[in-house]
Design a protein around this motif. Structure first.
Motif, PDB file in Angstrom:
ATOM      1  N   ILE A  65       0.855  -1.187   0.000  1.00  0.00           N
ATOM      2  CA  ILE A  65       0.000   0.000   0.000  1.00  0.00           C
ATOM      3  C   ILE A  65       0.888   1.232   0.000  1.00  0.00           C
ATOM      4  N   ASP A  66       1.081   1.803  -1.172  1.00  0.00           N
ATOM      5  CA  ASP A  66       1.950   2.976  -1.289  1.00  0.00           C
ATOM      6  C   ASP A  66       1.227   4.266  -0.932  1.00  0.00           C
ATOM      7  N   GLN A  67      -0.070   4.308  -1.199  1.00  0.00           N
ATOM      8  CA  GLN A  67      -0.856   5.506  -0.876  1.00  0.00           C
ATOM      9  C   GLN A  67      -2.277   5.056  -0.535  1.00  0.00           C
ATOM     10  N   GLU A  68      -2.650   5.229   0.711  1.00  0.00           N
ATOM     11  CA  GLU A  68      -3.984   4.827   1.126  1.00  0.00           C
ATOM     12  C   GLU A  68      -5.032   5.694   0.434  1.00  0.00           C
ATOM     13  N   GLY A  69      -6.130   5.053   0.032  1.00  0.00           N
ATOM     14  CA  GLY A  69      -7.195   5.795  -0.634  1.00  0.00           C
ATOM     15  C   GLY A  69      -8.336   6.122   0.314  1.00  0.00           C
ATOM     16  N   ALA A 163       2.259   9.901  -4.351  1.00  0.00           N
ATOM     17  CA  ALA A 163       2.431  11.285  -4.799  1.00  0.00           C
ATOM     18  C   ALA A 163       3.358  12.032  -3.837  1.00  0.00           C
ATOM     19  N   PRO A 164       4.106  13.022  -4.338  1.00  0.00           N
ATOM     20  CA  PRO A 164       5.037  13.773  -3.471  1.00  0.00           C
ATOM     21  C   PRO A 164       4.370  14.356  -2.232  1.00  0.00           C
ATOM     22  N   TRP A 165       3.164  14.916  -2.376  1.00  0.00           N
ATOM     23  CA  TRP A 165       2.488  15.505  -1.212  1.00  0.00           C
ATOM     24  C   TRP A 165       2.192  14.440  -0.167  1.00  0.00           C
ATOM     25  N   TYR A 166       1.875  13.232  -0.597  1.00  0.00           N
ATOM     26  CA  TYR A 166       1.573  12.146   0.335  1.00  0.00           C
ATOM     27  C   TYR A 166       2.845  11.695   1.043  1.00  0.00           C
ATOM     28  N   GLN A 167       3.936  11.622   0.315  1.00  0.00           N
ATOM     29  CA  GLN A 167       5.198  11.199   0.920  1.00  0.00           C
ATOM     30  C   GLN A 167       5.663  12.183   1.989  1.00  0.00           C
TER      31      GLN A 167
END
Length: 235
Positions: A65-69, A163-167
């Motif tokens: 899971i790289d970015q939770e939705g 996404a960069p903002w998520y990281q």
């Protein structure tokens, strides 16, 4: 051993394993049955080719899971009419989706020819694959990598796809799930009803599958340096 890594990312996606009647739920990360269905479509299998489809269950499956939705609900209505054309009743349906999620799915097998066949089908699919619903297309960078590692080792070696903002707002320790047996000594085991028995519309059937939850810690992007910003000031 060969592995293929697939990226599922987009405005919406849906991976239901517990949907019934008017409520169409989604799990919070891709299901093995959903990915097996995608592989079957790419290979050109029909729904009644049960043995061919079941063979796809043999691939090792792991998801990161790289970015939770975010969970989103789509309210819909459908009208039923009588044989004479008069209105009968109105159905209210709720369909759930994941919004802005990013996942990496690794598939692996020791039969390199089998994996090569799958890879070729994914690059030139017979039927259009999608992310849970026909209206949810795959991203352009759907195929991320092909490696000689196992599914879990492959996910541990890949860069963060969020996404960069998520990281910037989240930890580099990512949750992941894999077929039971791919990780020795793992204790966080659960059951999930996403092992395909049949996609035949006359007898759709799934069994439960054991999966393990684990975490992958990605290396920091901050590079250590011996530069001393105050060195030039002396003292």
């Amino acid at each position: 051993m060969k592995s293929i890594v697939l990226k599922f990312a987009g405005p919406l996606q849906s991976w239901g394993t517990q949907s019934h009647f008017e409520s169409r739920h989604t799990d919070l990360y891709p299901s093995k049955s959903g990915v097996v269905g995608l592989l079957a479509a790419s290979l050109g299998y029909r729904r009644d080719q049960t043995e061919d489809i079941q063979a796809l269950n043999q691939v090792d499956f792991a998801v990161r899971i790289d970015q939770e939705g975010g969970l989103r609900r789509d309210y819909q209505t459908a009208h039923k009419y009588k044989a004479n054309g008069q209105p009968d009743r109105t159905y209210v349906t709720n369909r759930y989706y994941l919004e802005d999620a990013v996942f990496l799915v690794a598939l692996s097998h020791t039969d390199n020819d089998f994996m090569a066949k799958i890879a070729q089908a994914l690059k030139k699919p017979y039927f259009q694959p999608y992310m849970g619903h026909r209206s949810l297309p795959l991203p352009l960078d759907f195929i991320v990598a092909e490696t000689n590692l196992g599914a879990v080792e492959t996910l541990q070696s890949l860069d963060w796809q969020a996404a960069p903002w998520y990281q910037r707002q989240h930890s580099r320790i990512l949750d992941a799930y894999a077929d039971a047996g791919l990780i020795e000594g793992a204790k966080r085991e659960q059951w999930r009803k996403d092992l395909v028995v049949s996609f035949d519309q006359q007898n759709r059937h799934f069994q439960t599958r054991r999966e393990l939850k684990f975490q992958i810690e990605l290396p920091s992007l901050v590079q250590e340096t011996e530069h001393d910003a105050f060195g030039e000031l002396g003292g």
